[in-house]
Motif scaffolding. Structure first.
Motif, short mmCIF file in Angstrom:
data_model
loop_
_atom_site.label_atom_id
_atom_site.label_comp_id
_atom_site.label_asym_id
_atom_site.label_seq_id
_atom_site.Cartn_x
_atom_site.Cartn_y
_atom_site.Cartn_z
N UNK A 80 57.87 46.44 44.52
CA UNK A 80 56.65 46.82 43.83
C UNK A 80 56.97 47.83 42.75
N UNK A 81 56.55 47.51 41.55
CA UNK A 81 56.76 48.42 40.44
C UNK A 81 55.77 49.57 40.48
N UNK A 82 55.97 50.57 39.64
CA UNK A 82 55.09 51.74 39.65
C UNK A 82 53.66 51.40 39.23
N UNK A 83 53.49 50.30 38.49
CA UNK A 83 52.15 49.94 38.01
C UNK A 83 51.64 48.67 38.70
N UNK A 84 52.03 48.43 39.96
CA UNK A 84 51.61 47.25 40.67
C UNK A 84 50.90 47.61 41.98
N UNK A 85 49.97 46.75 42.38
CA UNK A 85 49.27 46.91 43.65
C UNK A 85 49.04 45.53 44.25
N UNK A 86 48.86 45.49 45.55
CA UNK A 86 48.63 44.23 46.26
C UNK A 86 47.14 43.97 46.38
N UNK A 87 46.75 42.69 46.24
CA UNK A 87 45.36 42.26 46.41
C UNK A 87 45.33 41.31 47.60
N UNK A 88 44.37 41.49 48.49
CA UNK A 88 44.27 40.62 49.66
C UNK A 88 42.81 40.38 49.98
N UNK A 89 42.45 39.13 50.29
CA UNK A 89 41.09 38.81 50.68
C UNK A 89 41.06 37.53 51.48
N UNK A 90 39.98 37.29 52.20
CA UNK A 90 39.82 36.10 53.04
C UNK A 90 38.79 35.15 52.43
N UNK A 91 39.08 33.86 52.52
CA UNK A 91 38.17 32.81 52.06
C UNK A 91 38.30 31.62 53.01
N UNK A 92 37.31 30.71 53.04
CA UNK A 92 37.36 29.54 53.93
C UNK A 92 38.57 28.65 53.64
N UNK A 93 39.21 28.20 54.71
CA UNK A 93 40.44 27.40 54.60
C UNK A 93 40.22 26.13 53.80
N UNK A 94 39.09 25.45 54.01
CA UNK A 94 38.86 24.19 53.28
C UNK A 94 38.80 24.42 51.77
#
Length: 126
Positions: A80-94
């Motif tokens: 991870x660079x100094x100007x990076x962040x992780x995005x995470x979220x849930x959505x329906x599998x279909x």
């Protein structure tokens, strides 16, 4: 085969114990494939491809039954660079599966990256 036999249960437990590191290795190879598409992003797969095969008839079972399956545990990690962040979220599998098909990708991570890039290009980079 008597599944309740003490001998069968003992052998089964030994097989499970011996297979755990192999399954872990295969799961780590799968994680590498999901993370990166370039060969240098898949060091475990590269090592497995370059490994010399050992044929079963050449294995001395009495000598090797106690040996543990060993592999290099280093995965290609995205730094991870100094100007990076992780995005995470849930959505329906279909819905995710439909997007995978539309984008011609295999992993959920690729779906997230491609949809983010698409949104950024269409809405931000005018």
């Amino acid at each position: 085969m008597d599944l309740d036999s003490p001998r069968y249960r003992s052998v089964r437990q030994k097989m499970i114990q011996l297979m755990k590191p192999v399954i872990t290795f295969l799961n780590n190879m799968k994680k590498e494939r999901e993370k990166g598409s370039q060969p240098d992003e898949r060091p475990l797969e590269m090592k497995a491809t370059l490994a010399s095969p050992t044929y079963l008839q050449n294995v001395n079972i009495k000598e090797n039954t106690s040996q543990k399956f060993i592999y290099p545990e280093t995965l290609a990690k995205h730094k991870k660079g100094p100007n990076e962040a992780k995005i995470s979220y849930l959505r329906p599998i279909d819905q995710i599966d439909q997007i995978k098909t539309a984008l011609d990708v295999r992993s959920n991570k690729e779906v997230g990256e491609k949809t983010f890039d698409y949104f950024f290009e269409m809405e931000i980079n005018d």
